[in-house]
Scaffold this motif. Structure first.
Motif, mmCIF file in Angstrom:
data_model
loop_
_atom_site.group_PDB
_atom_site.id
_atom_site.type_symbol
_atom_site.label_atom_id
_atom_site.label_comp_id
_atom_site.label_asym_id
_atom_site.label_seq_id
_atom_site.Cartn_x
_atom_site.Cartn_y
_atom_site.Cartn_z
ATOM 1 N N GLN A 1 4.967 18.960 -5.538
ATOM 2 C CA GLN A 1 5.696 17.987 -6.341
ATOM 3 C C GLN A 1 5.672 16.629 -5.637
ATOM 4 O OE1 GLN A 1 6.903 18.799 -9.241
ATOM 5 N NE2 GLN A 1 8.038 16.962 -9.822
ATOM 6 N N VAL A 2 5.386 15.596 -6.397
ATOM 7 C CA VAL A 2 5.322 14.237 -5.851
ATOM 8 C C VAL A 2 6.230 13.352 -6.680
ATOM 9 C CG1 VAL A 2 3.842 12.240 -5.457
ATOM 10 C CG2 VAL A 2 2.959 14.546 -5.045
ATOM 11 N N GLN A 3 7.007 12.546 -6.012
ATOM 12 C CA GLN A 3 7.813 11.533 -6.702
ATOM 13 C C GLN A 3 7.262 10.157 -6.364
ATOM 14 O OE1 GLN A 3 11.868 12.487 -5.484
ATOM 15 N NE2 GLN A 3 12.168 13.594 -7.405
ATOM 16 N N LEU A 4 7.142 9.323 -7.398
ATOM 17 C CA LEU A 4 6.545 8.001 -7.249
ATOM 18 C C LEU A 4 7.553 6.947 -7.669
ATOM 19 C CD1 LEU A 4 3.109 8.845 -8.919
ATOM 20 C CD2 LEU A 4 3.633 8.812 -6.480
ATOM 21 N N VAL A 5 7.673 5.899 -6.861
ATOM 22 C CA VAL A 5 8.608 4.818 -7.169
ATOM 23 C C VAL A 5 7.878 3.489 -7.035
ATOM 24 C CG1 VAL A 5 10.766 3.679 -6.584
ATOM 25 C CG2 VAL A 5 10.563 6.173 -6.353
ATOM 26 N N GLU A 6 7.769 2.772 -8.152
ATOM 27 C CA GLU A 6 7.121 1.464 -8.148
ATOM 28 C C GLU A 6 8.140 0.365 -7.841
ATOM 29 O OE1 GLU A 6 5.247 3.760 -11.706
ATOM 30 O OE2 GLU A 6 7.223 3.464 -10.811
ATOM 31 N N SER A 7 7.640 -0.716 -7.297
ATOM 32 C CA SER A 7 8.461 -1.899 -7.052
ATOM 33 C C SER A 7 7.561 -3.124 -7.017
ATOM 34 C CB SER A 7 9.240 -1.765 -5.736
ATOM 35 O OG SER A 7 8.343 -1.640 -4.644
ATOM 36 N N GLY A 8 8.189 -4.298 -7.030
ATOM 37 C CA GLY A 8 7.425 -5.524 -6.889
ATOM 38 C C GLY A 8 7.208 -6.308 -8.166
ATOM 39 N N GLY A 9 7.654 -5.760 -9.278
ATOM 40 C CA GLY A 9 7.502 -6.498 -10.519
ATOM 41 C C GLY A 9 8.402 -7.727 -10.557
ATOM 42 N N GLY A 10 8.185 -8.556 -11.560
ATOM 43 C CA GLY A 10 9.006 -9.752 -11.695
ATOM 44 C C GLY A 10 8.411 -10.707 -12.692
ATOM 45 N N LEU A 11 8.916 -11.937 -12.654
ATOM 46 C CA LEU A 11 8.463 -12.992 -13.557
ATOM 47 C C LEU A 11 7.641 -14.002 -12.763
ATOM 48 C CD1 LEU A 11 8.586 -14.550 -16.268
ATOM 49 C CD2 LEU A 11 10.737 -15.565 -15.450
ATOM 50 N N GLY A 15 -1.427 -17.834 -13.740
ATOM 51 C CA GLY A 15 -2.167 -18.285 -12.572
ATOM 52 C C GLY A 15 -1.578 -17.797 -11.260
ATOM 53 N N GLY A 16 -0.372 -17.252 -11.320
ATOM 54 C CA GLY A 16 0.299 -16.776 -10.121
ATOM 55 C C GLY A 16 -0.111 -15.369 -9.733
ATOM 56 N N SER A 17 0.586 -14.837 -8.750
ATOM 57 C CA SER A 17 0.245 -13.520 -8.207
ATOM 58 C C SER A 17 1.497 -12.660 -8.055
ATOM 59 C CB SER A 17 -0.405 -13.661 -6.825
ATOM 60 O OG SER A 17 -1.610 -14.387 -6.892
ATOM 61 N N LEU A 18 1.275 -11.362 -8.127
ATOM 62 C CA LEU A 18 2.295 -10.363 -7.820
ATOM 63 C C LEU A 18 1.634 -9.229 -7.066
ATOM 64 C CD1 LEU A 18 4.352 -9.937 -11.136
ATOM 65 C CD2 LEU A 18 5.207 -10.868 -8.982
ATOM 66 N N ARG A 19 2.378 -8.596 -6.195
ATOM 67 C CA ARG A 19 1.891 -7.375 -5.561
ATOM 68 C C ARG A 19 2.866 -6.249 -5.872
ATOM 69 N NH1 ARG A 19 0.658 -5.427 0.646
ATOM 70 N NH2 ARG A 19 2.927 -5.401 0.787
ATOM 71 N N LEU A 20 2.362 -5.252 -6.552
ATOM 72 C CA LEU A 20 3.159 -4.076 -6.860
ATOM 73 C C LEU A 20 2.923 -3.012 -5.797
ATOM 74 C CD1 LEU A 20 2.521 -3.756 -10.703
ATOM 75 C CD2 LEU A 20 4.141 -5.231 -9.474
ATOM 76 N N SER A 21 3.978 -2.274 -5.513
ATOM 77 C CA SER A 21 3.890 -1.169 -4.569
ATOM 78 C C SER A 21 4.298 0.117 -5.267
ATOM 79 C CB SER A 21 4.807 -1.397 -3.368
ATOM 80 O OG SER A 21 4.460 -2.562 -2.664
ATOM 81 N N CYS A 22 3.755 1.208 -4.795
ATOM 82 C CA CYS A 22 4.118 2.530 -5.307
ATOM 83 C C CYS A 22 4.299 3.444 -4.093
ATOM 84 C CB CYS A 22 3.038 3.056 -6.235
ATOM 85 S SG CYS A 22 3.274 4.768 -6.760
ATOM 86 N N ALA A 23 5.527 3.831 -3.852
ATOM 87 C CA ALA A 23 5.840 4.697 -2.722
ATOM 88 C C ALA A 23 5.922 6.142 -3.199
ATOM 89 C CB ALA A 23 7.155 4.278 -2.093
ATOM 90 N N ALA A 24 5.266 7.032 -2.465
ATOM 91 C CA ALA A 24 5.219 8.440 -2.839
ATOM 92 C C ALA A 24 5.971 9.294 -1.842
ATOM 93 C CB ALA A 24 3.771 8.903 -2.922
ATOM 94 N N SER A 25 6.607 10.319 -2.359
ATOM 95 C CA SER A 25 7.257 11.292 -1.487
ATOM 96 C C SER A 25 6.260 12.406 -1.179
ATOM 97 C CB SER A 25 8.486 11.880 -2.176
ATOM 98 O OG SER A 25 8.080 12.617 -3.316
ATOM 99 N N GLY A 26 6.581 13.226 -0.191
ATOM 100 C CA GLY A 26 5.766 14.395 0.080
ATOM 101 C C GLY A 26 4.675 14.148 1.105
ATOM 102 N N ARG A 27 4.126 15.270 1.603
ATOM 103 C CA ARG A 27 3.128 15.186 2.663
ATOM 104 C C ARG A 27 1.701 15.297 2.149
ATOM 105 N NH1 ARG A 27 5.577 19.487 6.928
ATOM 106 N NH2 ARG A 27 7.007 20.067 5.300
ATOM 107 N N THR A 28 1.535 15.357 0.822
ATOM 108 C CA THR A 28 0.189 15.553 0.275
ATOM 109 C C THR A 28 -0.389 14.278 -0.321
ATOM 110 O OG1 THR A 28 1.222 16.286 -1.784
ATOM 111 C CG2 THR A 28 0.578 17.991 -0.209
#
Length: 119
Positions: A1-11, A15-28
């Motif tokens: 089982q893997v849990q995924l949590v995204e972050s980094g969104g916004g307005l 022409g601008g930039s955003l960096r999204l992250s996705c953090a995963a749980s678990g050892r796999t």
């Protein structure tokens, strides 16, 4: 089982930039290919890009090729989506997903993060 949590969104302005992250749980995490998808209001969810388990291979939708970059740091259980030269049509909820088999079947999904690009 893997849990995924995204972050980094916004307005951001066009022409601008955003960096999204996705953090995963678990050892796999390091065994899984990972993908990014997005869904704009009133539209179907669409594939943005993917990265192999090792990070050695990446694939992108034509609509984002040359502007978006996917990377991962397995030691941090995290995958990233760097989005540059953003356009209003990139406005969507962005989801990361895990593909345990590497065959393009995404079994685990995050809850999504909103990215809004103003013109």
């Amino acid at each position: 089982q893997v849990q995924l949590v995204e972050s980094g969104g916004g307005l951001v302005q066009a022409g601008g930039s955003l960096r999204l992250s996705c953090a995963a749980s678990g050892r796999t995490f390091s065994r899984y290919a990972m993908g990014w998808f997005r869904q704009a209001p009133g539209k179907e969810r669409e594939f943005v890009g993917s990265i192999s388990s090792s990070g050695g291979d990446t694939y992108y939708a034509d609509s984002v090729k040359g502007r978006f970059t996917i990377s991962r740091v397995n030691a941090k259980n995290t995958v990233y989506l760097q989005m540059n030269n953003l356009k209003p049509e990139d406005t969507a909820v962005y989801y990361c997903a895990a593909d345990p088999t590497g065959r393009g079947v995404y079994q685990y999904w995050g809850q999504g993060t909103q990215a809004t690009v103003s013109s």
